[in-house]
Each structure stands twice: as structure tokens, then as C-alpha cells.
Design an enzyme around this catalytic site. Structure first.
Site, short mmCIF file in Angstrom:
data_model
loop_
_atom_site.label_atom_id
_atom_site.label_comp_id
_atom_site.label_asym_id
_atom_site.label_seq_id
_atom_site.Cartn_x
_atom_site.Cartn_y
_atom_site.Cartn_z
N TYR A 163 3.54 9.84 0.83
CA TYR A 163 4.52 9.27 1.63
C TYR A 163 5.93 9.51 1.33
O TYR A 163 6.91 9.46 2.23
CB TYR A 163 4.28 7.81 1.74
CG TYR A 163 2.84 7.01 1.94
CD1 TYR A 163 2.14 7.84 2.52
CD2 TYR A 163 2.51 5.81 1.67
CE1 TYR A 163 0.72 7.58 2.93
CE2 TYR A 163 1.21 5.30 2.11
CZ TYR A 163 0.38 6.31 2.79
OH TYR A 163 -0.80 5.76 2.95
N LYS A 177 -1.84 5.89 -4.54
CA LYS A 177 -3.01 6.93 -4.34
C LYS A 177 -2.63 8.16 -4.81
O LYS A 177 -1.43 8.74 -4.77
CB LYS A 177 -3.31 6.98 -2.52
CG LYS A 177 -3.33 5.58 -1.89
CD LYS A 177 -3.63 5.72 -0.61
CE LYS A 177 -3.48 4.44 0.17
NZ LYS A 177 -2.06 4.46 0.72
N ASP A 215 0.99 -1.21 -0.03
CA ASP A 215 0.17 0.07 0.26
C ASP A 215 0.93 1.10 0.06
O ASP A 215 1.50 1.44 1.02
CB ASP A 215 -0.95 -0.07 1.24
CG ASP A 215 -1.87 1.27 1.20
OD1 ASP A 215 -2.73 1.18 0.45
OD2 ASP A 215 -1.59 2.21 2.17
N HIS A 270 -6.90 9.20 -2.58
CA HIS A 270 -6.28 9.20 -1.16
C HIS A 270 -7.49 9.84 -0.19
O HIS A 270 -7.75 9.24 1.01
CB HIS A 270 -5.14 10.01 -0.91
CG HIS A 270 -4.24 9.41 -0.05
ND1 HIS A 270 -2.80 9.17 -0.08
CD2 HIS A 270 -4.34 9.11 1.37
CE1 HIS A 270 -2.32 8.95 0.99
NE2 HIS A 270 -3.06 8.76 1.88
#
Ligand code: A2P
Length: 803
Positions: free
Chosen positions: A61, A90, A56, A123
Site C-alpha cells: 500500500y 502482508k 489491516d 498477500h
């Protein structure tokens, strides 16, 4: 009673191998608080070697390049092939403008070093301005919209184009609630296959999970461990929770594994984060063992609605309302009417009916306080556990079982109130609540309950015989337009018959059971040991009702009822909890199909009504004047079945032997078989005209042989029409036997050759189908519904319309 539910079937089916792949059950979360991307890459390498296939990721990030390197190394080393991997990434909120979507996706693909994503997920249901960014781990952002339907649909259309372009295989959403998901399902061309949101026992998200299941959207649980170490100091400690640790001990697994398995058994995938190799390995070891249903239920009880992930750009609790009309998937927003040929505009609305379904539990000792303390929760659905519960009972039953039931349910954690309806002694000499089965009682009960407080999750628990069960049933159907109903029947009449139905009713001054509703109890829980405190007459009263199912449907049931009474000491047999338990189960098992298939054949109407066309008349007459001795309903049914056998013989439906068997079998139970001497045939037949089964002539089901109903000559129905001449001859045949037998005219009971006549103080006669009474009434000091002005004049004009 606290039976384990069927264990969750395992292994769980992994849908990741189907054509449109769903995310595999365990994935690795790759968020690391914007720190140390290389450590995340290392964790991905460890995970691939540990068997993880689901990763994931997200552009937010800031570590997709490091993750991509780990993929490349594993692919190169042949540790995994691309089609075995399931990579999710995402779309970040600042890329949500439709024109930015493709570039964002291509950047992610570049960073990850992949040609396609298995799942591209929105997201958040949020759009930020393009210049929004993360600086030193902090978001600097401006909001364009939060949860706006039109804008989300526009972003989604751009994401759908990525599927068409072959850049992504499927689409998902994250942090969508029921409304937003419902809107998107309506607006989309390609439906999201997953919704990723925070889920763990402190935040089980029941409504959202149920909705996703209905909409065929797979749930992916993030933060399934409650954040582990990096949570804020004020956050509760899910991994350290004592129940989680206790269950971990029970199954010999770690708390983290218990939490992950809990998520999987609720149908979700879980994506725990970890940088620690042993934990990464451990977290995947959740696929080939299971938590029991009771362990799942205990974990479910941890729900405190706690959210570990709160973000500054989206408020879960104060979402702006949608700016467009909404409707969930599959539901039209507008239903157009039409103008018919006469110029009338027409439309309609309809809804599938409330399901009529009642669970029945039978267990000796069920109402013991200790038993209720440990298992009482299983009597009521989970939604009722925190709401006020009202136990409705009568004076006689309250004195025997009221306190123990209240005590037991209180110990089980319920907030319990008791409502007690008056009991008196009726004309039959037995304690009875029938005089109080009135509108006035109903109103007094509802006043009391509303004053004490209920919520829509409250429940009515009826503790008593048929009268209490019935009145409480109407109450439950009426309060707040219907709250949960649970019956705890304490009489044979109720346990074997009256409570086993969806009908709830009270009396009106013009007749019995004229006001009421079809309202199913959620649960009927029967403790056969309670039946031992009934008077002998009341014990047998229900046996008469059980026997009708034996005579019409089953030789075995007939034998099960009659043989012990014939061969043993009947006084002991009817006090024997094991005998009563067998009858409870057998009566339920034979009656249940007639209720399930009620609308399919009139067999299901006439079996439970066997003997009743005559019984109602005999019963009514017995209460109508002091010339007669009042009969209980089951006693009248016993007589009615014998006279019905005479009708069957006269019609050529059965042999003389079958008639003889009726008298023998009914008589062997101790129930009466003959019409009382005080009654004449003319008035009995006239009274039958008030029966609801009378059309032109009284109509009834007939038995062809013990255990089998006769089919009417039409071949489609079980209804027989009895002419006045046939009824007269049948009554005469019964009376002739009686006179030859020289039996007491009122009752051939083993318990009472003379049924005592006790005039009810001030109250007019009422037909007692089930008083709900136990041996000796006694006031228990709790709040009593005192209804002195009984106005239900059910005397001579009473028309019996059946149970
Ligand atoms: P670590 O990275 O040191 O292993 P969540 O995914 O619910 O947000 O939780 C992630 C946190 O839980 C991480 O800090 C991780 O720490 C910790 N964690 C992951 N697996 C386990 C485990 N099996 N036991 C204890 N803590 C774990």
C-alpha cells in the site's frame, strides 16, 4: 410456517482476546490506491480514537510509514497500548522467495515502528520476480508462479520462521481458495489463523466460508462495502442496493452498517476502508445490535457472484491445477493396505452414512396458494430455489390440491412441473393409487421428469397419501442418485404415520413394499385442513394408526383421540381441522422418539407395529377373495390391536380389564374391533407365518396397561412369541365377543355397517394401506401417467411384509 429461525446470538464473541488472538471483528482497511499516505495516517488516528484496534496494513500500500506514525502518536499519548492493538501486515508477492521473507517483514516492522506484528499474512498465493513494482499506481510484474503448492509451502516455511523468531505472533493468508488453503493446511507446521478475501452479499463465498469454518480459519472480509465510491462505473452499487437500503430503514442503521453486520453475523471480521471521520466512527457501530434471521436471508439472496477486485496477476476463475496430489485437512492422501496371514492384500473404504433427518412442519392452511406464495420457499432448502421442482401427485389429490400447490409454489418463485399418477376405485369402494405403486409407474415418472429436466438441486415434492409419498420417495432417492425430497401428506394415514419415517418403497409382483430405500425427506409439511376432504372411512383409517401409539405409549394421547369422538358428533369431529391438527402434532411427538432411537431397543420396533402381526393377516385375507369385504389398513390394525389384547391376557401380561378397555376405546372411535365373520382362524394363523416378525412363531409387542408396553420376561426385549394355541384362543375370544355383541361381521364402523364391495376394473386385488385418495376423484387435464398394463399381481399369493 414461516417461523423466524432462532436469532443470531449477540453480542458476537470476540475471539481477539483469546491466547492466539484472532483479528477483532471490525478493522480499518488502509489501502488508498497508492495515494496520499498522510490521509491514511490521519484515518488511523481517528480510528484509534473511535475504538478501532484492528488495522489491516500491507507493504504494497506504500503507506506503512504514515500508519506507523499514527500508531506512535497514539501510543505516546496513551490512547492505546501496544497489546491492545491488532496489527496485520502482508508479505507482497515480489518478496515471496523464501530468502526474501524475513527482510520484507523487518522492513514492514521498521516502517510501522513496531517490534512485532499480530498477524503476518501472505498477500496473494502468487510469487512475482523480485524486480516487480508499482509505477504510477500500475503494477509492472513478472509471475514466478500462481498457486503452486510446493512454492507456497516454501514461502510459508519462511513465514513460520518469523513466528519462531518472535517477529510475528500469528500467520494468515489472503485470497486463498479452498484447494490452496487445504494444501497449505497439510503442508504447514503453523496453521494460518485467518484467510482474508473479498466478501459481501454480492459475493458471499459460501463454499470458502464453510471450508474456513471447518478448518478453524477465521474469515476476514475485505471490500465488505463493495468498494463504496471508487468502484468502476460498470460495477453494481452495493451500498445503493434497494434491499440493503430497505433493511437499513428497518433497523434504523446505514446501508454500510447493515453490510458490515451481515459479514459479522456470518462469523467474519470486516475491514472497511474509509478516510471520512464520521464513516470511520459509524462503521464500528455494528457490535451491539443484530439483523434478524429473515433479514440475513434476504441479504443472502443478493448473491450474484460479483467480484469488485480483479487483479492482473491472479485469475480467480482459471487457476492452474495443482502439480501435486491434494487432500483437504485431516484427510490422508493415500490409504495403505496390508497383506494378511494368508497372503491376501486387504484394504477397505468406508464413509459415515447420510444423516437420516427430516424436519416436520404442521400448520393449518399451509397449502393455500397465498400461504405457499409467501412461505413456499421455506419448504425447500436454498439450493433448490433455482432448480426445476417436480410435484408428484395422483389424480384424486391433484383435482383437489394440485393446481393450488403448483400455483403457490410458482408464485414463490419456483419453476414447477406436475406429474400425476392415475387413481382408480379399489375393491374396498374407495379411491386408490395402490394399483399404481409399481415399477412401471416409477419408470414412467422418471422418464417424464428426466425429459422435462432436473438438476442435482431439483426436488421431488410429493402431494398425496402414503402411496404417492412412498413412490415419490423412491423416485427422489433414485434420480441423479438422490435429490431433495419433500412430502406434503394429504391423508390421515400418511400424516399420522406412513410419511413419518425414512422408508420409501413400491410394490413388486411378489409382495408389497419389496423395492425401496431408506431415504429421508428433507421436510414433511402437513396441512391438517387438507384432511377434511377425505372420506370418513379414510379419515378414520389414520386414526387407527395414531391410536396404536396411544394404547402402547400414552394414556393422554389415547384420551385425546377417543374422547372427542365419543362425546361429540363423530362426523363433525373428523372434519374439524383443529382436532386433526392436535392429532398430527401428538402422533408426531410420540412417534419421533421411536424413530430417533430406533436402533436402541426393540420397543421402537414393536410400538409402531402394535396389532400389526394380526392386522396384516386380517387385511390380506379381506382382499384375497370376494368372500370377504376389503378392509383398509387402519381398520385391520384396529382389529389386530383388540386380538393382541386377548393374546396379552392369555399370556398373563394384562388383566381382563385392559382387554375390555381395548374394545371400548377402539370401538368408540368407530373403527372395527372384531374379526369379520367371513374369516376362519386356521387361514388367519397360516397367513401370519408370512409376517416379517414371524421367526418360529409370530412375534409381537403386547400392552400391559393402556399407555404402556409389557417388557418380555428376559427383561431386555418387548417381543412376545405367540404360539398357535394362544393365537387360536385369542381369535376365539374375539369372535365370541363379536357373536355375543351381534355386530356386523365385517366392520363395526359408525360410518358403514356394510362396506361396499366394488370390483376394481381389470385390476387384481391389492392391499390398500393408504390409497392417498380424497373424496371424489376428478381428472384435471394435466399430464396423467396412464398405466393400463398393471402387472403387479398382488392377488391371492400376496405376502404382506408389513408397512
Ligand atoms: P470514504 O473513504 O470516502 O469514506 P470497501 O472497504 O468496501 O472497499 O469500501 C471503501 C469505500 O467505501 C471507501 O471509498 C469509503 O469512502 C466508502 N465508505 C466507507 N464507509 C462508508 C460508509 N459508512 N458509508 C458510505 N461509504 C463508505
Amino acid at each position: 410456517m414461516c417461523q423466524e429461525r432462532v436469532a443470531f446470538p449477540f453480542p458476537i464473541v470476540d475471539m481477539s482476546t483469546t491466547v492466539i488472538r484472532r483479528p477483532p471483528l471490525v478493522g480499518l482497511g488502509t489501502f488508498n490506491r497508492f495515494q496520499d499516505a498522510d490521509a491514511v495516517g490521519e484515518a488511523v488516528s481517528v480510528a484509534i480514537r473511535a475504538g478501532y484496534r484492528h488495522f489491516d496494513c500491507a507493504s504494497l500500500y506504500g503507506n506503512e510509514k504514515a500508519v506507523g506514525k499514527a500508531f506512535a502518536a497514539a501510543l505516546k499519548a496513551g490512547e492505546v497500548t501496544r497489546d491492545q492493538l491488532y496489527v496485520v501486515s502482508k508479505l507482497w508477492c515480489s518478496d515471496a522467495a523464501p530468502e526474501d521473507v524475513e527482510a520484507a517483514c523487518r522492513k514492514t516492522l521498521d516502517d510501522l515502528g513496531l517490534e512485532y506484528l499480530d498477524n503476518y499474512t501472505m498477500h496473494w498465493p502468487v510469487q512475482m520476480t523480485k524486480d516487480s513494482k508499482v509505477v504510477d499506481g500500475k503494477h509492472e510484474f513478472s509471475i514466478v508462479h500462481q498457486g503452486d503448492r510446493k512454492a507456497l509451502a516454501a514461502t510459508w516455511r519462511a513465514m513460520e520462521a518469523l513466528v519462531d523468531a518472535g517477529l510475528v505472533r500469528s500467520l494468515g493468508v489472503s485470497n486463498f481458495d479452498v484447494r490452496m488453503l487445504g494444501e497449505l493446511m497439510q503442508d504447514c507446521k503453523i496453521a494460518p489463523i485467518s484467510n482474508q478475501f473479498e466478501m459481501h452479499p454480492f459475493l458471499p463465498q459460501r463454499e470458502l466460508v464453510a471450508y474456513c469454518e471447518k478448518a478453524n480459519v477465521h474469515v476476514v472480509a475485505y471490500s465488505p462495502l463493495g468498494m463504496g465510491g471508487p468502484r468502476s462505473p460498470q460495477d453494481p452499487d452495493l451500498l445503493g442496493d434497494s434491499l440493503v437500503k430497505h433493511i437499513a430503514g428497518e433497523v434504523g442503521k446505514s446501508p454500510a452498517q447493515v453490510l458490515l453486520r451481515w459479514a459479522l453475523q456470518r462469523g467474519a471480521s470486516a475491514i472497511p476502508k474509509s478516510l471520512t471521520p464520521e464513516r470511520i466512527v459509524q462503521n464500528r457501530d455494528v457490535l451491539d445490535w443484530a439483523l434478524s434471521s429473515s433479514q440475513m436471508e434476504r441479504l443472502d439472496s443478493l448473491d450474484i457472484g460479483y467480484r469488485f477486485i480483479e487483479v492482473p496477476y491472479f485469475n480467480f476463475d482459471q487457476r492452474p491445477p495443482s502439480n501435486v496430489n491434494t487432500a483437504p485437512p485431516g484427510q490422508a492422501l493415500v490409504k495403505e493396505g496390508y497383506v494378511d496371514e494368508y497372503g491376501f492384500y486387504r484394504n477397505y473404504f468406508a464413509r459415515e452414512g447420510k444423516e437420516l433427518r427430516t424436519e416436520v412442519i404442521i400448520r393449518r392452511g399451509l397449502l393455500e396458494p397465498d400461504e405457499l406464495a409467501s412461505n413456499g420457499r421455506h419448504l425447500l432448502p436454498e439450493k433448490c430455489w433455482a432448480a426445476p421442482i417436480h410435484v408428484v401427485t395422483d389424480e384424486a389429490v391433484s383435482a383437489l390440491y394440485g393446481d393450488q400447490v403448483v400455483e403457490g409454489l410458482t408464485a414463490a418463485g419456483f419453476q414447477v412441473h406436475k406429474v400425476v399418477i392415475e387413481t382408480d376405485v379399489d375393491e374396498s369402494g374407495e379411491t386408490s393409487t395402490e394399483h399404481f405403486k409399481t415399477v412401471e409407474s416409477l419408470m414412467r415418472c422418471s422418464d417424464l421428469i428426466l425429459e422435462r429436466g432436473i438438476t442435482k438441486h431439483s426436488a421431488i415434492v410429493s402431494l398425496g397419501g402414503g402411496v404417492v409419498n412412498n413412490l415419490a420417495g423412491v423416485l427422489a432417492g433414485m434420480l441423479y442418485r438422490g435429490i431433495t425430497l419433500v412430502h406434503l401428506p394429504t391423508t390421515t394415514m400418511s400424516a399420522f404415520d406412513a410419511a413419518l419415517d425414512f422408508k420409501q418403497a413400491i410394490n413388486h409382483s411378489l409382495g408389497k413394499n419389496l423395492l425401496g430405500c431408506y431415504y429421508p425427506a428433507t421436510t414433511i409439511a402437513i396441512d391438517p385442513d387438507c384432511l377434511a376432504t377425505l372420506s370418513e372411512r379414510h379419515s378414520l383409517n389414520g386414526v387407527g394408526e395414531a391410536l396404536k401409539h396411544g394404547l402402547t405409549q400414552s394414556v393422554e394421547l389415547t384420551d385425546m383421540i377417543v374422547r372427542p369422538l365419543r362425546e361429540g358428533d363423530p362426523f363433525k369431529v373428523i372434519k374439524d381441522g383443529a382436532y386433526m391438527e392436535r392429532l398430527c402434532r401428538a402422533a408426531l411427538e410420540i412417534k419421533a422418539p421411536t424413530l430417533d432411537d430406533y436402533n436402541n431397543s426393540d420397543f421402537n420396533e414393536f410400538c409402531p407395529q402394535y396389532g400389526h402381526a394380526i392386522a396384516h393377516s386380517v387385511e390380506h385375507m379381506s382382499w384375497s377373495s370376494k368372500a370377504h369385504q376389503p378392509l383398509l389398513h387402519g381398520e385391520a390394525v384396529a382389529i389386530g390391536m383388540c386380538v393382541s389384547a386377548e393374546v396379552a391376557f392369555l399370556k398373563g401380561v394384562c388383566t381382563r380389564q385392559v382387554v375390555d378397555q381395548h374394545y371400548d376405546l377402539v370401538g368408540a372411535t368407530g373403527l372395527p374391533t372384531y374379526v369379520p365373520r367371513t374369516m376362519d382362524i386356521g387361514p388367519l394363523i397360516r397367513q401370519m407365518r408370512f409376517d416379517k416378525h414371524t421367526v418360529k412363531n409370530p412375534t409381537m409387542g403386547l400392552v400391559a396397561q393402556i399407555g404402556g408396553m409389557a417388557m418380555a420376561p428376559s427383561g431386555e426385549s418387548y417381543a412376545f412369541d405367540a404360539s398357535e394355541a394362544e393365537l387360536t384362543a385369542a381369535f376365539e375370544a374375539n369372535m365370541k365377543r363379536r357373536d355375543e355383541d351381534n355386530v356386523c361381521g365385517s366392520c363395526a364402523s359408525i360410518f358403514a355397517t356394510e362396506i361396499p364391495t366394488v370390483p376394481a376394473p381389470g385390476a387384481p386385488a391389492a392391499s390398500s394401506s393408504d390409497s392417498g385418495a380424497a373424496a371424489s376423484p376428478a381428472a384435471d387435464g394435466s399430464q396423467i401417467m396412464s398405466i393400463n398394463s398393471f402387472v403387479g399381481h398382488l392377488g391371492k399369493e400376496l405376502k404382506l411384509f408389513g408397512m
